[in-house]
Write a protein that holds these residues in place. Structure first.
Motif: not given
Length: 177
Positions: A99-101, A128-129, A137-140, A145-146
């Motif tokens: 969403p931010w690049g 953010a790391v 990975e996908l869930i986190d 992002r939320k």
């Protein structure tokens, strides 16, 4: 650090986002929503708190740091290169569009991942790391992002050298741990 005992809403606001209960926490230059069952901490450097850390009960660890940049911007590429270096040090990297690049993701042989996201605003960059557990990975990334989409950055008017960390502050009633 644990949330202060007896407090259910640390700064007076709780939001519900897609079934999740998130408590708004004001830490000076960054205001973030903290999911339930998350420990909030700080990384200390010298005499100030440099970054916020979120430790989820799933084992995911998120670090959030705000950097000062000049009005002309252009530091996004510097942070993205730094993200590549962090990611490259832990595993094979892949860049993808978020969403931010550009988001940089490194996958470790055990299946865990490191996800790096940089958001450039007006005279600031939020980095953010997230270090995820194997298979998450996908869930986190979606959770990260939320959190970022509900966050706000308050850079302030104080001058800071380009690239300097803008120190976070603990909310009233919290002690460093």
């Amino acid at each position: 650090m644990e949330h202060p005992p007896g407090l259910s809403s640390h700064n007076g606001h709780t939001i519900h986002a897609r079934g999740d209960r998130l408590t708004i926490v004001d830490c000076g230059p960054i205001i973030i929503p903290v999911p339930e069952r998350t420990r909030v901490g700080v990384t200390r450097r010298g005499d100030h708190f440099e970054s916020l850390t979120l430790r989820m009960d799933s084992g995911t660890h998120i670090s959030l740091t705000v950097y000062a940049v000049p009005r002309t911007g252009g530091y996004g590429n510097v942070v993205r290169r730094a993200n590549h270096e962090v990611a490259r040090s832990v595993g094979d990297i892949v860049d993808r569009v978020g969403p931010w690049g550009i988001e940089t993701v490194a996958t470790v042989p055990d299946g865990s991942s490191v996800v790096c996201i940089a958001i450039e605003g007006d005279r600031w960059i939020l980095r953010a790391v997230a270090a995820t557990q194997p298979g998450r990975e996908l869930i986190d990334t979606l959770l990260l992002r939320k959190i970022l989409s509900w966050s706000a950055v308050r850079r302030g008017d104080h001058p800071h050298p380009a690239g300097a960390v803008i120190p976070v502050q603990l909310p009233s009633g919290w002690a460093s741990g």
